[in-house]
Design a protein around this motif. Sequence first.
Motif, PDB file in Angstrom:
ATOM      1  N   ASN A 163       0.851  -1.194   0.000  1.00 36.91           N
ATOM      2  CA  ASN A 163       0.000   0.000   0.000  1.00 36.91           C
ATOM      3  C   ASN A 163       0.881   1.237   0.000  1.00 36.91           C
ATOM      4  O   ASN A 163       1.619   1.450   0.950  1.00 36.91           O
ATOM      5  CB  ASN A 163      -0.900  -0.016   1.231  1.00 36.91           C
ATOM      6  CG  ASN A 163      -1.989   1.013   1.139  1.00 36.91           C
ATOM      7  OD1 ASN A 163      -2.082   1.743   0.158  1.00 36.91           O
ATOM      8  ND2 ASN A 163      -2.811   1.095   2.175  1.00 36.91           N
ATOM      9  N   PRO A 164       0.856   2.050  -1.033  1.00 34.27           N
ATOM     10  CA  PRO A 164       0.062   1.915  -2.255  1.00 34.27           C
ATOM     11  C   PRO A 164       0.742   0.997  -3.280  1.00 34.27           C
ATOM     12  O   PRO A 164       1.956   0.888  -3.274  1.00 34.27           O
ATOM     13  CB  PRO A 164       0.048   3.350  -2.792  1.00 34.27           C
ATOM     14  CG  PRO A 164       1.373   3.905  -2.372  1.00 34.27           C
ATOM     15  CD  PRO A 164       1.694   3.257  -1.045  1.00 34.27           C
ATOM     16  N   GLU A 189      -3.315   8.397 -11.295  1.00 30.39           N
ATOM     17  CA  GLU A 189      -3.858   9.554 -10.577  1.00 30.39           C
ATOM     18  C   GLU A 189      -5.279   9.844 -11.061  1.00 30.39           C
ATOM     19  O   GLU A 189      -6.186  10.103 -10.276  1.00 30.39           O
ATOM     20  CB  GLU A 189      -2.932  10.753 -10.802  1.00 30.39           C
ATOM     21  CG  GLU A 189      -3.370  12.047 -10.163  1.00 30.39           C
ATOM     22  CD  GLU A 189      -3.226  12.054  -8.641  1.00 30.39           C
ATOM     23  OE1 GLU A 189      -2.444  11.246  -8.128  1.00 30.39           O
ATOM     24  OE2 GLU A 189      -3.926  12.849  -7.994  1.00 30.39           O
ATOM     25  N   HIS A 203      -7.974   7.688  -9.715  1.00 34.15           N
ATOM     26  CA  HIS A 203      -8.382   8.033  -8.372  1.00 34.15           C
ATOM     27  C   HIS A 203      -9.672   8.861  -8.396  1.00 34.15           C
ATOM     28  O   HIS A 203     -10.445   8.842  -7.442  1.00 34.15           O
ATOM     29  CB  HIS A 203      -7.238   8.811  -7.727  1.00 34.15           C
ATOM     30  CG  HIS A 203      -7.489   9.248  -6.324  1.00 34.15           C
ATOM     31  ND1 HIS A 203      -7.789   8.376  -5.317  1.00 34.15           N
ATOM     32  CD2 HIS A 203      -7.482  10.495  -5.768  1.00 34.15           C
ATOM     33  CE1 HIS A 203      -7.959   9.054  -4.194  1.00 34.15           C
ATOM     34  NE2 HIS A 203      -7.773  10.334  -4.441  1.00 34.15           N
ATOM     35  N   TYR A 204      -9.909   9.577  -9.486  1.00 30.14           N
ATOM     36  CA  TYR A 204     -11.071  10.471  -9.555  1.00 30.14           C
ATOM     37  C   TYR A 204     -12.203   9.926 -10.417  1.00 30.14           C
ATOM     38  O   TYR A 204     -13.357  10.211 -10.180  1.00 30.14           O
ATOM     39  CB  TYR A 204     -10.666  11.837 -10.128  1.00 30.14           C
ATOM     40  CG  TYR A 204      -9.555  12.500  -9.377  1.00 30.14           C
ATOM     41  CD1 TYR A 204      -9.814  13.200  -8.203  1.00 30.14           C
ATOM     42  CD2 TYR A 204      -8.248  12.417  -9.835  1.00 30.14           C
ATOM     43  CE1 TYR A 204      -8.788  13.808  -7.504  1.00 30.14           C
ATOM     44  CE2 TYR A 204      -7.220  13.023  -9.134  1.00 30.14           C
ATOM     45  CZ  TYR A 204      -7.492  13.710  -7.977  1.00 30.14           C
ATOM     46  OH  TYR A 204      -6.484  14.302  -7.286  1.00 30.14           O
ATOM     47  N   ASP A 261     -13.651  17.083  -8.101  1.00 33.67           N
ATOM     48  CA  ASP A 261     -12.564  17.431  -7.173  1.00 33.67           C
ATOM     49  C   ASP A 261     -11.168  17.221  -7.737  1.00 33.67           C
ATOM     50  O   ASP A 261     -10.240  16.904  -6.999  1.00 33.67           O
ATOM     51  CB  ASP A 261     -12.680  16.606  -5.869  1.00 33.67           C
ATOM     52  CG  ASP A 261     -13.927  16.959  -5.104  1.00 33.67           C
ATOM     53  OD1 ASP A 261     -14.349  18.123  -5.195  1.00 33.67           O
ATOM     54  OD2 ASP A 261     -14.473  16.063  -4.438  1.00 33.67           O
ATOM     55  N   ARG A 293       2.030  10.653  -3.425  1.00 31.82           N
ATOM     56  CA  ARG A 293       0.940   9.750  -3.097  1.00 31.82           C
ATOM     57  C   ARG A 293       1.435   8.605  -2.213  1.00 31.82           C
ATOM     58  O   ARG A 293       2.402   7.928  -2.556  1.00 31.82           O
ATOM     59  CB  ARG A 293       0.316   9.195  -4.379  1.00 31.82           C
ATOM     60  CG  ARG A 293      -0.464  10.228  -5.166  1.00 31.82           C
ATOM     61  CD  ARG A 293      -1.584  10.821  -4.327  1.00 31.82           C
ATOM     62  NE  ARG A 293      -2.417  11.737  -5.111  1.00 31.82           N
ATOM     63  CZ  ARG A 293      -3.430  12.394  -4.609  1.00 31.82           C
ATOM     64  NH1 ARG A 293      -3.744  12.267  -3.335  1.00 31.82           N
ATOM     65  NH2 ARG A 293      -4.137  13.201  -5.365  1.00 31.82           N
ATOM     66  N   GLY A 300      -3.168   4.266   0.564  1.00 30.14           N
ATOM     67  CA  GLY A 300      -4.546   4.593   0.216  1.00 30.14           C
ATOM     68  C   GLY A 300      -4.641   5.760  -0.749  1.00 30.14           C
ATOM     69  O   GLY A 300      -5.668   6.409  -0.847  1.00 30.14           O
ATOM     70  N   TRP A 301      -3.557   6.017  -1.486  1.00 34.27           N
ATOM     71  CA  TRP A 301      -3.477   7.117  -2.451  1.00 34.27           C
ATOM     72  C   TRP A 301      -3.742   8.461  -1.780  1.00 34.27           C
ATOM     73  O   TRP A 301      -4.283   9.377  -2.355  1.00 34.27           O
ATOM     74  CB  TRP A 301      -4.449   6.893  -3.620  1.00 34.27           C
ATOM     75  CG  TRP A 301      -3.891   7.426  -4.914  1.00 34.27           C
ATOM     76  CD1 TRP A 301      -4.314   8.522  -5.605  1.00 34.27           C
ATOM     77  CD2 TRP A 301      -2.792   6.906  -5.658  1.00 34.27           C
ATOM     78  NE1 TRP A 301      -3.545   8.722  -6.727  1.00 34.27           N
ATOM     79  CE2 TRP A 301      -2.610   7.742  -6.785  1.00 34.27           C
ATOM     80  CE3 TRP A 301      -1.914   5.827  -5.484  1.00 34.27           C
ATOM     81  CZ2 TRP A 301      -1.595   7.519  -7.735  1.00 34.27           C
ATOM     82  CZ3 TRP A 301      -0.923   5.609  -6.427  1.00 34.27           C
ATOM     83  CH2 TRP A 301      -0.779   6.450  -7.532  1.00 34.27           C
ATOM     84  N   SER A 302      -3.351   8.549  -0.487  1.00 35.45           N
ATOM     85  CA  SER A 302      -3.523   9.810   0.226  1.00 35.45           C
ATOM     86  C   SER A 302      -2.356  10.734  -0.116  1.00 35.45           C
ATOM     87  O   SER A 302      -1.309  10.300  -0.579  1.00 35.45           O
ATOM     88  CB  SER A 302      -3.549   9.557   1.727  1.00 35.45           C
ATOM     89  OG  SER A 302      -2.308   8.996   2.123  1.00 35.45           O
ATOM     90  N   TRP A 303      -2.568  12.013   0.130  1.00 35.42           N
ATOM     91  CA  TRP A 303      -1.560  13.022  -0.173  1.00 35.42           C
ATOM     92  C   TRP A 303      -0.439  12.945   0.868  1.00 35.42           C
ATOM     93  O   TRP A 303      -0.686  13.020   2.067  1.00 35.42           O
ATOM     94  CB  TRP A 303      -2.223  14.398  -0.158  1.00 35.42           C
ATOM     95  CG  TRP A 303      -1.297  15.503  -0.552  1.00 35.42           C
ATOM     96  CD1 TRP A 303      -0.546  16.267   0.296  1.00 35.42           C
ATOM     97  CD2 TRP A 303      -1.025  15.947  -1.868  1.00 35.42           C
ATOM     98  NE1 TRP A 303       0.191  17.165  -0.435  1.00 35.42           N
ATOM     99  CE2 TRP A 303      -0.088  17.000  -1.764  1.00 35.42           C
ATOM    100  CE3 TRP A 303      -1.471  15.565  -3.138  1.00 35.42           C
ATOM    101  CZ2 TRP A 303       0.416  17.666  -2.870  1.00 35.42           C
ATOM    102  CZ3 TRP A 303      -0.980  16.242  -4.235  1.00 35.42           C
ATOM    103  CH2 TRP A 303      -0.044  17.274  -4.102  1.00 35.42           C
ATOM    104  N   VAL A 304       0.803  12.742   0.431  1.00 34.80           N
ATOM    105  CA  VAL A 304       1.936  12.761   1.366  1.00 34.80           C
ATOM    106  C   VAL A 304       2.996  13.715   0.833  1.00 34.80           C
ATOM    107  O   VAL A 304       3.008  14.036  -0.347  1.00 34.80           O
ATOM    108  CB  VAL A 304       2.578  11.375   1.550  1.00 34.80           C
ATOM    109  CG1 VAL A 304       1.644  10.425   2.255  1.00 34.80           C
ATOM    110  CG2 VAL A 304       3.047  10.816   0.210  1.00 34.80           C
TER     111      VAL A 304
END
Lengths: 266, 234
Positions: free
Chosen positions: B84-85, B97, B100-101, B161, B222, B225-229
């Motif tokens: 992950n990821p 990316e 993701h949307y 978004d 990313r 969980g494909w969160s912003w890092v």
Amino acid sequence: MAKTIENYFDQMRGTRVWRSVFRGGTGSSTLRRSLAIQQNVFLHLFSTKVRRRMLSFSATWYLGTLTLGTFLILVSTGIFLMLYYHPSVPQAYADTKDLQFVVSSGLFLRNLHRWSAHAMVFLVFAHMFKVFYRGAYRPPREFNWVIGVILLLITLLLSYTGYLLPWDQLAYWAITVGSNIAKAVPVLGNNVHFLMLGGNLVNANALLRFYVLHCMILPLTAIVFIAIHFWRIRKDGGLYSHQSEPKTLAAKAVPAPAGAVAKGAQ
Amino acid sequence: MSDPKDFVAGMGSDFRKNPVRVAFVTRRTSAQVKVTDEDQVQTFPEVLFRALVAIELLTIGLVLISLAFNAPLEGLADPSHTPNPAKAPWYFLGLQEMLHYFPPVVAGVLVPTLVVIALVVIPYFNINIEAEGLFLKDRKRRLRVFYVVVGLFCLFLLYFDVYVALVPTLIVAGFMLLAAQSSPGSSSAFRSYLASKPLSYWIMTWFLFELVVLTAIGTFFRGPGWSWVLPWRS
Ligand code: HEM
């Protein structure tokens, strides 16, 4: 000193054996230099002369040439890697590990293959954008641009199929993520996915398929299209430079001396 | 009869020393030989030598990189243990990316197909061949179309978004507006440069910008969980 080396080289080019192989002949006259290109099956893809302006770095940034360079490095290092690698599970991973830690120079070979692969993907994109911003896709080069797009796709596929071969976690999951996209193709999604992997999951069949594509089918296809790409540059009148285009020429055409212009008879 | 303007021929004054081949080709044949008096060099050896030097320098660079950095090799593939990821190769991270949307049919199938089709058709549109500045002709109407298209597209990105794609779009749109307010005769070289740019230039530049931004975000920003890092805080 330089003179003698040149003499030896000329002598060698004059020998019977050399001349039986290379048909260009000795000497450095314009004719001989042209023959060196025209009488060689590989070089005759190129034109015998090139506009001097197109040799400057700013004209192309040599990006197409460099893309070819990475391709050549990849073919030669790839052949050596093939000598050690078995496309089977889990042997593939063990072989990659051996290359990394046991085979002499194996680590270097693998590094060079991998970094060159990344470089090729980068360079092929860069080359495409450079060609675009120069406007070099204009007629009669339209079809060479299309061949370029095909080469771009082949390059991406080559890189993608190679990514699976080490059979480590990175490879396995990158290919899983990528191949899952194929499932989203309308109607045929699952069939495409199955055809691609030889199963419903990334497994030994997928490894074998990717290996055959990566080491045989895609490189051969790439070579054929690269050959067409180069041949078309010659046929389309050399590299695009705005001032030598028909339109620009017609605009500033001055009457040529009598006898130098012939009307094209049909 | 062919149009005599198809051919332009001339002889250099030094044609005895530096012979040129003059070929006359009618429209129907395949070769596209045009005679010019431009300075030319022989492919053998001049051009091949340069190509060789370029490829050698590239090889030296790649060899140095290969001596300094090792290719990654992780543990044996394990289908029961998902990292992950799980990331695709870097050149597909722009697409990932997008995934993701948008649903996979859109981000994974429709968008790449449209990109390839768009690339293939570039040289087949006369508007791209003539390549006149986008706002030089018919400015009012084109500006109106521009506002509608870009406005709708931005609303679409906002709705899903997709801020990462919205920001580059707005930046390129800003430059396009500046181009619309400029003319080739502008006193600033930059503005007259912008004014001369055709539609294909703007689309391709927007595409390049999005490609770089989305790929960079997918690669560096990313995490789980494909969160912003943030790459410098790990
Ligand atoms: C394996 C990939 C490729 C290789 C090895 C390659 C190689 C080359 C080389 C050596 C040239 C000569 C001039 C230069 O360096 O710019 C060239 C020109 C050209 N390339 Fe490529 N190329 C590749 C991919 C592409 C792609 C992806 C495109 C565009 C989509 C493209 C479109 C063109 C066009 C239109 C020309 C002619 C430019 C002109 O007439 O000035 N090529 N290519």
